[in-house]
Structures are given as C-alpha cells and as structure tokens.
Design a protein around this motif. Sequence first.
Motif, PDB file in Angstrom:
ATOM      1  N   PRO A   8     -11.914   3.765  -9.580  1.00 20.25           N
ATOM      2  CA  PRO A   8     -11.222   3.597 -10.841  1.00 20.25           C
ATOM      3  C   PRO A   8     -10.457   4.384 -10.911  1.00 20.25           C
ATOM      4  O   PRO A   8      -9.852   2.809 -12.122  1.00 20.25           O
ATOM      5  CB  PRO A   8     -12.450   4.521 -11.878  1.00 20.25           C
ATOM      6  N   SER A   9      -9.357   4.636 -11.124  1.00 20.98           N
ATOM      7  CA  SER A   9      -8.353   4.856 -10.948  1.00 20.98           C
ATOM      8  C   SER A   9      -7.232   4.128 -10.689  1.00 20.98           C
ATOM      9  O   SER A   9      -5.934   3.620 -10.686  1.00 20.98           O
ATOM     10  CB  SER A   9      -7.782   6.550 -11.101  1.00 20.98           C
ATOM     11  N   GLY A  10      -7.952   2.698  -9.684  1.00 24.61           N
ATOM     12  CA  GLY A  10      -6.904   2.277  -8.524  1.00 24.61           C
ATOM     13  C   GLY A  10      -6.444   2.545  -7.474  1.00 24.61           C
ATOM     14  O   GLY A  10      -5.875   2.000  -6.409  1.00 24.61           O
ATOM     15  N   GLN A  11      -7.330   3.891  -6.917  1.00 23.10           N
ATOM     16  CA  GLN A  11      -6.449   4.694  -5.828  1.00 23.10           C
ATOM     17  C   GLN A  11      -7.198   3.510  -4.787  1.00 23.10           C
ATOM     18  O   GLN A  11      -8.893   3.322  -4.670  1.00 23.10           O
ATOM     19  CB  GLN A  11      -6.622   5.588  -5.947  1.00 23.10           C
ATOM     20  N   LYS A  12      -6.794   3.542  -3.697  1.00 22.21           N
ATOM     21  CA  LYS A  12      -7.718   2.813  -1.988  1.00 22.21           C
ATOM     22  C   LYS A  12      -7.892   4.330  -1.652  1.00 22.21           C
ATOM     23  O   LYS A  12      -7.698   5.331  -1.626  1.00 22.21           O
ATOM     24  CB  LYS A  12      -6.352   1.815  -1.151  1.00 22.21           C
ATOM     25  N   ILE A  13      -9.309   3.587  -1.104  1.00 25.34           N
ATOM     26  CA  ILE A  13     -10.054   4.491  -0.099  1.00 25.34           C
ATOM     27  C   ILE A  13      -9.876   3.922   1.238  1.00 25.34           C
ATOM     28  O   ILE A  13      -9.892   2.745   1.759  1.00 25.34           O
ATOM     29  CB  ILE A  13     -11.587   4.361  -0.010  1.00 25.34           C
ATOM     30  N   VAL A  14      -8.722   4.393   2.305  1.00 23.61           N
ATOM     31  CA  VAL A  14      -8.573   4.735   3.757  1.00 23.61           C
ATOM     32  C   VAL A  14      -9.148   5.928   4.175  1.00 23.61           C
ATOM     33  O   VAL A  14      -9.832   6.911   3.976  1.00 23.61           O
ATOM     34  CB  VAL A  14      -6.802   4.231   3.428  1.00 23.61           C
ATOM     35  N   SER A  15      -8.788   5.496   5.582  1.00 23.94           N
ATOM     36  CA  SER A  15      -8.907   6.774   6.785  1.00 23.94           C
ATOM     37  C   SER A  15      -8.395   7.887   6.820  1.00 23.94           C
ATOM     38  O   SER A  15      -7.403   7.756   5.738  1.00 23.94           O
ATOM     39  CB  SER A  15      -8.436   5.814   8.155  1.00 23.94           C
ATOM     40  N   GLN A  16      -8.841   9.001   6.838  1.00 22.23           N
ATOM     41  CA  GLN A  16      -7.973   9.992   6.991  1.00 22.23           C
ATOM     42  C   GLN A  16      -6.602  10.065   7.618  1.00 22.23           C
ATOM     43  O   GLN A  16      -5.514  10.483   6.887  1.00 22.23           O
ATOM     44  CB  GLN A  16      -8.857  11.066   7.751  1.00 22.23           C
ATOM     45  N   GLU A  17      -6.775   8.670   8.910  1.00 20.66           N
ATOM     46  CA  GLU A  17      -4.873   8.646   9.131  1.00 20.66           C
ATOM     47  C   GLU A  17      -4.161   7.984   8.696  1.00 20.66           C
ATOM     48  O   GLU A  17      -3.186   8.506   8.208  1.00 20.66           O
ATOM     49  CB  GLU A  17      -5.445   8.022  10.730  1.00 20.66           C
ATOM     50  N   GLU A  18      -4.653   6.823   7.578  1.00 21.39           N
ATOM     51  CA  GLU A  18      -3.994   6.421   6.336  1.00 21.39           C
ATOM     52  C   GLU A  18      -3.293   7.516   5.760  1.00 21.39           C
ATOM     53  O   GLU A  18      -2.107   7.492   4.736  1.00 21.39           O
ATOM     54  CB  GLU A  18      -4.708   5.282   6.347  1.00 21.39           C
ATOM     55  N   TRP A  19      -4.499   8.036   5.258  1.00 19.37           N
ATOM     56  CA  TRP A  19      -4.167   9.283   4.122  1.00 19.37           C
ATOM     57  C   TRP A  19      -2.911   9.854   4.507  1.00 19.37           C
ATOM     58  O   TRP A  19      -2.201  10.334   3.748  1.00 19.37           O
ATOM     59  CB  TRP A  19      -5.279   9.847   3.208  1.00 19.37           C
ATOM     60  N   LEU A  20      -3.435  10.214   5.801  1.00 14.19           N
ATOM     61  CA  LEU A  20      -2.504  11.340   6.130  1.00 14.19           C
ATOM     62  C   LEU A  20      -0.894  11.085   5.822  1.00 14.19           C
ATOM     63  O   LEU A  20       0.165  11.787   5.720  1.00 14.19           O
ATOM     64  CB  LEU A  20      -2.888  11.974   7.039  1.00 14.19           C
ATOM     65  N   LYS A  21      -0.784  10.371   6.724  1.00  9.79           N
ATOM     66  CA  LYS A  21       0.423   9.467   6.973  1.00  9.79           C
ATOM     67  C   LYS A  21       1.005   8.971   5.666  1.00  9.79           C
ATOM     68  O   LYS A  21       2.271   9.190   5.401  1.00  9.79           O
ATOM     69  CB  LYS A  21       0.429   7.626   7.597  1.00  9.79           C
ATOM     70  N   ALA A  22       0.076   8.367   4.051  1.00 13.25           N
ATOM     71  CA  ALA A  22       0.904   8.149   2.639  1.00 13.25           C
ATOM     72  C   ALA A  22       1.432   9.457   2.169  1.00 13.25           C
ATOM     73  O   ALA A  22       2.672   9.414   1.605  1.00 13.25           O
ATOM     74  CB  ALA A  22      -0.495   7.656   2.502  1.00 13.25           C
ATOM     75  N   ARG A  23       0.287  10.779   2.755  1.00 10.52           N
ATOM     76  CA  ARG A  23       0.688  11.970   1.986  1.00 10.52           C
ATOM     77  C   ARG A  23       1.821  12.551   2.693  1.00 10.52           C
ATOM     78  O   ARG A  23       2.638  13.138   1.838  1.00 10.52           O
ATOM     79  CB  ARG A  23      -0.524  12.869   1.997  1.00 10.52           C
ATOM     80  N   SER A  24       1.941  12.114   3.479  1.00  8.99           N
ATOM     81  CA  SER A  24       3.403  12.940   4.680  1.00  8.99           C
ATOM     82  C   SER A  24       4.656  12.316   3.982  1.00  8.99           C
ATOM     83  O   SER A  24       5.655  13.031   3.339  1.00  8.99           O
ATOM     84  CB  SER A  24       3.543  13.125   5.768  1.00  8.99           C
TER      85      SER A  24
END
Length: 258
Positions: A8-24
């Motif tokens: 609802p906040s607009g955040q996309k739901i992605v794989s753990q690998e994609e999330w880690l890349k964006a977080r880094s």
Amino acid sequence: MKAAHELPSGQKIVSQEEWLKARSALLAKEKALTRQHDELARQRRELPCVRVEKSYAFDGPRGKVSLAELFDGQDQLVIYHFMLGPDWKEGCPSCSYLMDHLDGAVAHLRARNVTFALVSRAPLPSIEAFKKRMGWHFAWVSSQGTNFNGDFGVSYTKEQIAAGKPSYNYGTIPPFGEECPGLSVFAKGEDGQIYHTYSTYARGLESMIGTYAILDMVPNGRDEAGLPMTMSWVKHHDKYEQLVSLGESCCHAKEART
C-alpha cells in the motif's frame, strides 16, 4: 491503483537477490551521508563563540539562579528554549514531544561534562506543575522578567509579529508566534567567563527526535503529507489513547487459550 506486486505504501515486492542489490546501493548513500554529518559536526564545533556580557537571573526551585549556576559544575551547558508562555495552561506539544526523547539523556550528557536545562517565560509554578505532569527530571527555570528569550531569538512581542519581518531562525522565516522553539549551547572558560557557542531552531532541532528517526525507516514514513502543518499529529504523551503493551497482549492471549 497500486500494482499487484506493491505494498500500500508503494514499495515493490521483489526477490531477496533484487532487494539485497537495492539495499546495498542505498547503504552506499547512507554511508556518504554519515561522513557528511561527521564533517558538519566538526565544522559546528569549530564555530567562533561570543562572550555573554549580560547577567541573567532565572527563577528556580531553590530561588534565583544565574546562567553560570545553571552549568551546575560542568563546563558545557545546553539550554532548550521550551515554548511555555506566561499565560499558557500547558507546554507546547511539539516541544514536549522532543523533551520525551531527551529526559533520559540527562545522565549520559552529564557523564560527558554537559548540563542540560530548560528555560521558559512562564512563571515557575506553571513550569513545576507541567514538569510533574509529564514526569520529566531535568532542570527547568523561568526567565520571566528577563530579556533572555528575546536575546536568543525565541520570543517576540506582538508588535514584532505584526511587522511581519522574518526574524526567526537567523532571519530565514517569520516567527511562529510570540514563543518559538530553539536550543542554545554555552561553554565556560577557565576564567569563569561564559561564551555562547551555538544555537539552532525550527527543523534544526529535528535530529534529536528519535521517533522521527524510526519513522523515517518504516514504509509509511512520517505520514505527515496533507496535515495542516508538520507535527500537527503530535500530542502530549498523556493524551494519546492508552495502548496495551505487547506483554499484556500475550498474557491475555494465553489466558484466552486456557
């Protein structure tokens, strides 16, 4: 309408690998900001200072107290200019919000040669009553009858406000009213002379609000868009609806199962 793979906040739901890349990638920006903050803090400490020439006398629980006495044996003094006017029935909710975060810091600051105190224009009985209601422990004195608040840019006359000249926060914005928030830092020299080293106002106070730091990490953020003004959601901590603690909830849930 949000996509099927968004919160609802607009955040996309992605794989753990994609999330880690964006977080880094974001971590690199956070580290850069931390280094910028450290550099800014260094420059702040190197600001020149101004000798405090006036003698101020405040009303405290034990009688009159000078600015020098507010240091209470330490070499550094931080004063928060708390918005509690002479005729106010209670303190500013936003200032109170900030103080809820700082009350527990008093002992830690003292361990680093810093005394923390509050100053307001309200008479001492009003200050004492509100302090007791909020359950705070820091020193809090009245500047009523002095020019202290005006000298440090946090109190204004009706005439000054009517003139409409921007004079608050180093002339960047008009005052909010007769009372405005701020924080001033003082240091005592070896000769006992007092120096004004720093003052900050408005959003310059924001870094001391731990709740905002946490809200900045959650999906909905501060969620203040569309509010009449920033912090308009804030209440005195004794005015929020009573919340059941997690521990109590767990106990109640256990009782319901038995």
